[in-house]
Design an enzyme around this catalytic site. Structure first.
Site, short mmCIF file in Angstrom:
data_model
loop_
_atom_site.label_atom_id
_atom_site.label_comp_id
_atom_site.label_asym_id
_atom_site.label_seq_id
_atom_site.Cartn_x
_atom_site.Cartn_y
_atom_site.Cartn_z
N ASN A 19 0.86 -1.18 0.00
CA ASN A 19 0.00 0.00 0.00
C ASN A 19 0.89 1.22 0.00
OD1 ASN A 19 0.79 0.49 2.73
ND2 ASN A 19 -0.90 -0.76 3.50
N ASN A 53 -4.57 -8.47 9.43
CA ASN A 53 -3.43 -8.08 8.61
C ASN A 53 -2.98 -6.66 8.94
OD1 ASN A 53 -4.75 -6.08 6.54
ND2 ASN A 53 -6.17 -7.80 6.75
N LYS A 99 0.16 -0.79 32.71
CA LYS A 99 -0.12 0.63 32.91
C LYS A 99 -1.08 1.16 31.85
CE LYS A 99 3.10 3.50 34.08
NZ LYS A 99 4.33 4.31 34.09
N LYS A 180 -12.70 -1.07 -3.12
CA LYS A 180 -11.73 -0.12 -2.57
C LYS A 180 -10.38 -0.34 -3.20
CE LYS A 180 -9.94 -0.27 1.73
NZ LYS A 180 -9.91 -0.21 3.22
N MET A 181 -9.64 0.75 -3.41
CA MET A 181 -8.30 0.69 -3.97
C MET A 181 -7.35 1.56 -3.17
SD MET A 181 -8.72 3.14 -7.34
CE MET A 181 -6.95 3.24 -7.64
N LYS A 182 -6.05 1.29 -3.31
CA LYS A 182 -5.02 2.03 -2.61
C LYS A 182 -4.61 3.26 -3.40
CE LYS A 182 -4.84 -0.92 0.73
NZ LYS A 182 -5.35 -0.57 2.07
N ASP A 211 -8.01 4.56 -0.30
CA ASP A 211 -7.33 4.42 1.00
C ASP A 211 -5.88 4.83 0.86
OD1 ASP A 211 -6.33 3.65 3.44
OD2 ASP A 211 -6.76 1.51 3.19
N ALA A 212 -5.48 5.88 1.62
CA ALA A 212 -4.11 6.37 1.58
C ALA A 212 -3.23 5.77 2.66
CB ALA A 212 -4.10 7.90 1.71
N ASN A 213 -3.80 4.97 3.56
CA ASN A 213 -3.03 4.29 4.61
C ASN A 213 -2.16 5.23 5.44
OD1 ASN A 213 -3.18 1.81 2.33
ND2 ASN A 213 -3.55 1.22 4.46
N GLU A 237 -10.14 7.52 2.65
CA GLU A 237 -9.76 6.85 3.89
C GLU A 237 -8.35 7.18 4.35
OE1 GLU A 237 -8.98 2.23 5.35
OE2 GLU A 237 -10.42 2.63 3.76
N GLU A 263 -8.70 2.53 11.70
CA GLU A 263 -8.23 1.14 11.76
C GLU A 263 -6.94 0.99 12.56
OE1 GLU A 263 -5.60 -0.18 8.07
OE2 GLU A 263 -7.50 0.66 7.39
N ASP A 290 -10.79 -1.96 14.43
CA ASP A 290 -10.70 -3.40 14.23
C ASP A 290 -10.48 -4.07 15.57
OD1 ASP A 290 -9.98 -6.02 13.63
OD2 ASP A 290 -8.67 -5.48 11.96
N HIS A 320 -12.24 -2.55 9.95
CA HIS A 320 -11.13 -3.02 9.13
C HIS A 320 -10.92 -4.51 9.38
CE1 HIS A 320 -6.78 -4.12 9.24
NE2 HIS A 320 -6.74 -3.51 8.08
N GLU A 339 -15.51 -4.96 6.15
CA GLU A 339 -14.57 -5.06 5.05
C GLU A 339 -14.49 -6.51 4.57
OE1 GLU A 339 -10.28 -3.07 3.98
OE2 GLU A 339 -10.57 -3.79 6.03
N SER A 340 -14.02 -6.71 3.34
CA SER A 340 -13.82 -8.05 2.80
C SER A 340 -12.58 -8.05 1.91
CB SER A 340 -15.04 -8.49 1.98
OG SER A 340 -14.83 -9.75 1.39
N TYR A 341 -11.80 -9.13 1.98
CA TYR A 341 -10.60 -9.29 1.14
C TYR A 341 -10.79 -10.52 0.25
CZ TYR A 341 -8.13 -5.96 4.14
OH TYR A 341 -7.74 -4.85 4.83
#
Length: 388
Positions: A19, A53, A99, A180-182, A211-213, A237, A263, A290, A320, A339-341
């Protein structure tokens, strides 16, 4: 109900994809098996857990701190009044002598164990986890099916726009209506070209999320926001660092369409801070916490309460991870989706074998626990790794 044994293993989930921030060529995951004294259908009840992941196996933390605490806990201190294991009491035992703060990799380790405990408890009760959640923590009713989107569109060596389009066509053919794409792993001009290639396949912006991660600084995030605005996408995202609430809060000033993030926030305190200070809008934006990465479902229940206090509801949440635990939560607690992969992170991503995606939604099988046993390659991998 008693825990007899706990086993832990590391399994690879490597893939030659990347990504905007990391590649997955050396990615691993932890798997935990919680073996109990319960027997159903002639087999011991075993609960399984793994981490989502994007975070590596937490074997060191599991074996040095958290699993020893669980093994040393007096069995009666882990039980609810009805004699079944209480996941909240297990959580308290795991977090003894920890803590506040420091919500990093330890949240992953606890989340792996927590998943296995919930799986074991629902199996011992003889009900699907989504049903148990609806009855014990919801309003007694569950969603019959759940909205899911297909996450993909990764950068891959030699992958061109035509191959990206073919990937998205496969997802549509599977029954998904949103993909969705990166972005952020190339120049803005290149990413816009890739986006337009996908739009030519899916037809309109509301069927595409990007999604820019967390890659962008404020200047870049705003530049992308301006360029993405005309497309009216399903969402934009994680533009910036997950803890940079000030950056996130600037985006709604120039970007009116839905955004998503969360996420990489691993506690209910961080989730609450995002809701308070991140400029997220309950009428259109999405929260992606997540549970498998953030101390598990016990903490996720606290997270839902925390964001409710800031004006967000369960329907704002699309977790996520693309795994079966979040799917159970989405149905039982009536979240906004999951989400789904379809083509990456096998065998941990995806849902039960034979379950069809219809009109962008998926139903849940009526199987005890999380339903791992209905996903052949996944249950085989977890049993092999843990010797169960």
């Amino acid at each position: 109900m008693r825990i007899l044994e706990i086993r832990e293993a590391i399994v690879p989930i490597s893939s030659p994809i990347r990504n905007a921030y990391i590649d997955f060529s050396k990615m691993t995951a932890s798997v935990v098996a919680v073996i109990t004294d319960q027997v159903r259908d002639g087999r011991p009840v075993v609960g399984y857990g793994f981490n989502s992941n994007g975070r590596y196996a937490a074997s060191g933390l599991l074996n040095e701190r958290f699993l020893p605490r669980l093994r040393e806990a007096a069995p009666e201190t882990l039980l609810a009044d009805d004699g079944f294991i209480d996941p909240a009491k297990v959580w308290d035992a795991l977090m003894a002598n920890e803590k506040p703060g420091g919500h990093g990799e330890r949240s992953v380790a606890v989340g792996v164990i927590d998943m296995a405990v919930w799986d074991a408890v629902a199996k011992a009760r003889g009900v699907p986890l989504w049903r148990h959640l609806a009855d014990a923590h919801g309003d007694g009713t569950a969603d019959e099916n759940v909205f899911v989107y297909a996450a993909g569109g990764y950068y891959h060596p030699g992958k061109d726009d035509r191959q990206l389009q073919e990937e998205m066509r496969r997802y549509l053919g599977m029954g998904y209506e949103v993909v969705k794409m990166k972005i952020g792993g190339a120049s803005l001009d290149e990413d816009l070209r890739r986006i337009e290639a996908v739009l030519a396949v899916v037809g309109e912006g509301r069927r595409l999320a990007v999604d820019a991660n967390g890659r962008f600084d404020l200047e870049t995030a705003l530049a992308y926001a301006g360029a993405l605005r005309p497309y009216e996408l399903f969402w934009y995202e994680e533009a910036g660092d997950p803890l940079d609430y000030a950056l996130q809060a600037e985006l709604p000033k120039v970007y009116p369409h839905p955004m998503a993030t969360g996420e990489n926030l691993f506690s209910h305190q961080d989730a609450r801070n995002l809701a308070r200070y991140g400029g997220m809008r309950p009428d259109r934006d999405w929260l992606q916490f997540d549970c498998a990465l953030s101390y598990g479902l016990v903490e996720y229940l606290r997270t839902l309460k925390a964001i409710a206090g800031e004006g967000f509801g369960n329907r704002n949440c699309i977790p996520h991870g693309g795994h079966q635990l979040s799917l159970n939560i989405a149905a039982g607690l009536k979240l906004g989706g999951n989400e789904s992969y379809p083509e990456v992170f096998a065998p941990f991503g995806g849902f039960a074998d034979g379950v069809r995606i219809e009109n962008g939604r998926v139903g849940l099988p009526d199987a005890p626990g999380v339903g791992f046993e209905l996903k052949g390659k996944l249950i085989a991998a977890m049993r092999e790794a843990t010797g169960t």
